[in-house]
Design a protein around this motif. Structure first.
Motif, PDB file in Angstrom:
ATOM      1  N   LEU A  75       0.832  -1.213   0.000  1.00  0.00           N
ATOM      2  CA  LEU A  75       0.000   0.000   0.000  1.00  0.00           C
ATOM      3  C   LEU A  75       0.867   1.265   0.000  1.00  0.00           C
ATOM      4  O   LEU A  75       0.528   2.254  -0.654  1.00  0.00           O
ATOM      5  N   ALA A  76       2.006   1.220   0.693  1.00  0.00           N
ATOM      6  CA  ALA A  76       2.899   2.385   0.686  1.00  0.00           C
ATOM      7  C   ALA A  76       3.406   2.628  -0.729  1.00  0.00           C
ATOM      8  O   ALA A  76       3.433   3.764  -1.214  1.00  0.00           O
ATOM      9  N   LYS A  77       3.757   1.552  -1.418  1.00  0.00           N
ATOM     10  CA  LYS A  77       4.265   1.699  -2.783  1.00  0.00           C
ATOM     11  C   LYS A  77       3.173   2.217  -3.721  1.00  0.00           C
ATOM     12  O   LYS A  77       3.402   3.122  -4.519  1.00  0.00           O
ATOM     13  N   MET A  78       1.985   1.645  -3.612  1.00  0.00           N
ATOM     14  CA  MET A  78       0.876   2.112  -4.450  1.00  0.00           C
ATOM     15  C   MET A  78       0.549   3.577  -4.129  1.00  0.00           C
ATOM     16  O   MET A  78       0.186   4.355  -5.009  1.00  0.00           O
ATOM     17  N   GLY A  79       0.687   3.939  -2.877  1.00  0.00           N
ATOM     18  CA  GLY A  79       0.420   5.320  -2.452  1.00  0.00           C
ATOM     19  C   GLY A  79       1.390   6.312  -3.085  1.00  0.00           C
ATOM     20  O   GLY A  79       0.992   7.380  -3.542  1.00  0.00           O
TER      21      GLY A  79
ATOM     22  N   LYS B 298       5.060  14.728  -4.182  1.00  0.00           N
ATOM     23  CA  LYS B 298       3.824  14.619  -3.399  1.00  0.00           C
ATOM     24  C   LYS B 298       3.954  13.577  -2.285  1.00  0.00           C
ATOM     25  O   LYS B 298       4.716  12.618  -2.404  1.00  0.00           O
ATOM     26  N   VAL B 299       3.188  13.795  -1.230  1.00  0.00           N
ATOM     27  CA  VAL B 299       3.052  12.800  -0.166  1.00  0.00           C
ATOM     28  C   VAL B 299       1.615  12.298  -0.190  1.00  0.00           C
ATOM     29  O   VAL B 299       0.684  13.098  -0.249  1.00  0.00           O
ATOM     30  N   HIS B 300       1.426  10.975  -0.189  1.00  0.00           N
ATOM     31  CA  HIS B 300       0.074  10.404  -0.185  1.00  0.00           C
ATOM     32  C   HIS B 300      -0.045   9.362   0.912  1.00  0.00           C
ATOM     33  O   HIS B 300       0.886   8.590   1.127  1.00  0.00           O
ATOM     34  N   THR B 301      -1.202   9.304   1.546  1.00  0.00           N
ATOM     35  CA  THR B 301      -1.487   8.159   2.407  1.00  0.00           C
ATOM     36  C   THR B 301      -2.359   7.199   1.614  1.00  0.00           C
ATOM     37  O   THR B 301      -3.107   7.611   0.726  1.00  0.00           O
ATOM     38  N   LEU B 302      -2.202   5.918   1.902  1.00  0.00           N
ATOM     39  CA  LEU B 302      -3.108   4.928   1.324  1.00  0.00           C
ATOM     40  C   LEU B 302      -3.357   3.876   2.397  1.00  0.00           C
ATOM     41  O   LEU B 302      -2.750   2.806   2.402  1.00  0.00           O
ATOM     42  N   PHE B 303      -4.230   4.225   3.347  1.00  0.00           N
ATOM     43  CA  PHE B 303      -4.554   3.305   4.424  1.00  0.00           C
ATOM     44  C   PHE B 303      -5.688   2.386   3.974  1.00  0.00           C
ATOM     45  O   PHE B 303      -6.343   2.626   2.957  1.00  0.00           O
ATOM     46  N   GLU B 304      -5.895   1.332   4.785  1.00  0.00           N
ATOM     47  CA  GLU B 304      -6.901   0.325   4.411  1.00  0.00           C
ATOM     48  C   GLU B 304      -8.242   0.945   4.050  1.00  0.00           C
ATOM     49  O   GLU B 304      -8.868   0.552   3.068  1.00  0.00           O
ATOM     50  N   ASP B 305      -8.667   1.926   4.848  1.00  0.00           N
ATOM     51  CA  ASP B 305      -9.996   2.502   4.595  1.00  0.00           C
ATOM     52  C   ASP B 305     -10.005   3.468   3.397  1.00  0.00           C
ATOM     53  O   ASP B 305     -11.025   4.068   3.101  1.00  0.00           O
ATOM     54  N   GLU B 306      -8.846   3.625   2.751  1.00  0.00           N
ATOM     55  CA  GLU B 306      -8.793   4.496   1.566  1.00  0.00           C
ATOM     56  C   GLU B 306      -8.659   3.698   0.267  1.00  0.00           C
ATOM     57  O   GLU B 306      -8.640   4.269  -0.819  1.00  0.00           O
TER      58      GLU B 306
END
Ligand SMILES: [Mg+2]
Length: 410
Positions: free
Chosen positions: A151-155, A163-171
């Motif tokens: 998920l960190a890589k996909m984010g 850019k900084v992105h979060t990609l947590f489970e609920d996202e």
């Protein structure tokens, strides 16, 4: 405090690294702002495009394209042959900065790392890291934050550059599932073709496909990409064991330097960052190297010295750098300084032999405490008196901030 995984990815690494190198060595053309590409050999019109600027992309230049095709699409294309030695050096520099934020860093490719860190506020940390890399080394990165590596890589891939992105489970549903299936990590050209044949066009559709069907179609690879599509990954961040060969830092000065006091301040400010990164990597150096470039045409000079005992002490490195600088400086005006340490070894090896001396142990502890304060509260927290009122930053590095933010990245 929660455990987070960060994925750090340099934006069009080969192109921006070459661009930064050129700017630091007297070029006034930023490859990122013109139609340019890295690849092959232009004189022979052979090879393929490895990286391209935004302008080149707009003109129809594609990564993987043969050179002659790229030149047909964009006749004015500036092509630079790849310089893998430079890329390895930049990769090492990036790693050494990331390692000042966490001990657990895994180099995933020449321009990508995973970092594991327990903290309260991962977004603030990510912005700090991104800005430190830019200020020190002059290129931008994307950072993805999540709870696992996939998920960190996909984010970090979501929107580029810088850019900084979060990609947590609920996202996942909102941010990852609408993407075309070929954007999922490990879905290559052949897999993409197979999936599309069955009407699986998005990552979301793949996630909802029966895993047994995928397993039948693609065996273990089918299972793997189903897990990835659902954001599932339990692989650990493996601490990198590859050795860093050198840590360097250079800066273009905002004015011509022809005075030893200013020269020494620039060299000290560069040494501060080099030594901080050296200590953050728990390493010591055997060789100190100093260099400068003249303000007018006529290149520059560099000199290095091997030390009898290795060191990680700011003052020692600075003293040697200044001795070397005085040996090579012809007193002409300077626009660029560089300090670099090489022949690195882990500090533990030496602790027994040379730290018997009480003073050295004390100095080391002092350096470590200053480092901690600076990493935690910013580089301005502790300043040497010589910098006060000098107009020169006490810690310096990379390309000078007068250069505009990079926008021409992929
Ligand atoms: Mg990259």
């Amino acid at each position: 405090m929660k455990k987070y995984i960060f994925h750090i990815d340099a934006n069009s690494a080969y192109l921006s690294w070459q661009a930064v190198y050129d700017l630091q060595h007297g070029s006034n053309i930023d490859l990122r702002n013109i139609a340019s590409a890295i690849g092959g050999d232009k004189s022979k019109r052979k090879g393929i495009i490895l990286a391209k600027s935004l302008k080149a992309k707009k003109a129809g230049v594609k990564t993987g394209q043969p050179l002659f095709e790229a030149l047909r699409a964009c006749p004015k294309l500036t092509i630079v042959s790849p310089n893998y030695q430079l890329y390895m050096a930049c990769s090492d520099e990036m790693m050494s900065i990331i390692q000042t934020f966490s001990e657990k860093v895994e180099r995933f490719s020449v321009d990508e790392c995973f970092m594991e860190l327990s903290c309260k506020d991962p977004l603030t940390i990510a912005y700090q890291l991104k800005n430190t890399i830019y200020k020190t080394l002059g290129f931008t990165v994307n950072i993805g934050i999540s709870t696992n590596k996939l998920l960190a890589k996909m984010g970090s891939e979501l929107e580029k550059p810088n850019k900084v992105h979060t990609l947590f489970e609920d996202e996942i549903m909102e941010k990852m599932w609408p993407l075309p299936v070929n954007e999922l990590f490990m879905v290559g050209r052949a897999t993409n073709k197979k999936l599309r044949k069955y009407g699986i066009n998005t990552i979301g559709q793949l996630a909802k496909t029966d895993i047994e069907f995928l397993s039948l179609m693609m065996k273990s690879h089918g299972r793997l990409i189903w897990h990835y599509a659902n954001g599932l990954d339990s692989s650990p961040v493996k601490k990198d064991s590859r050795k860093i060969k050198g840590i360097g830092n250079s800066t273009t000065t905002p004015f011509d330097v022809d005075d030893i006091r200013y020269a020494s301040l620039f060299i000290l400010s560069l040494t501060e960052m080099v030594a901080l990164r050296l200590r953050a990597n728990n390493m010591m150096c055997h060789v100190v190297h100093v260099s400068y470039h003249r303000a007018s045409q006529g290149g520059g000079q560099g000199r290095q010295r091997k030390l009898i005992t290795p060191t990680d002490n700011t003052n020692t490195i600075y003293k040697i750098a200044m001795e070397l600088f005085k040996e090579i400086w012809d007193e002409g005006p300077i626009r660029h300084f560089g300090v670099r340490v090489t022949m690195l070894n882990t500090a533990e090896i030496y602790q027994k032999s040379i730290f018997d001396e009480k003073n050295l142990e004390k100095k080391r502890r002092l350096n470590k405490h200053i480092d901690l304060l600076r990493v935690k509260y910013g580089s301005q927290t502790i300043k040497r008196a010589s910098f006060i009122e000098s107009g020169i930053k006490n810690i310096n590095g990379g390309i000078h901030e007068e250069y505009p933010m990079m926008t021409s990245l992929l």
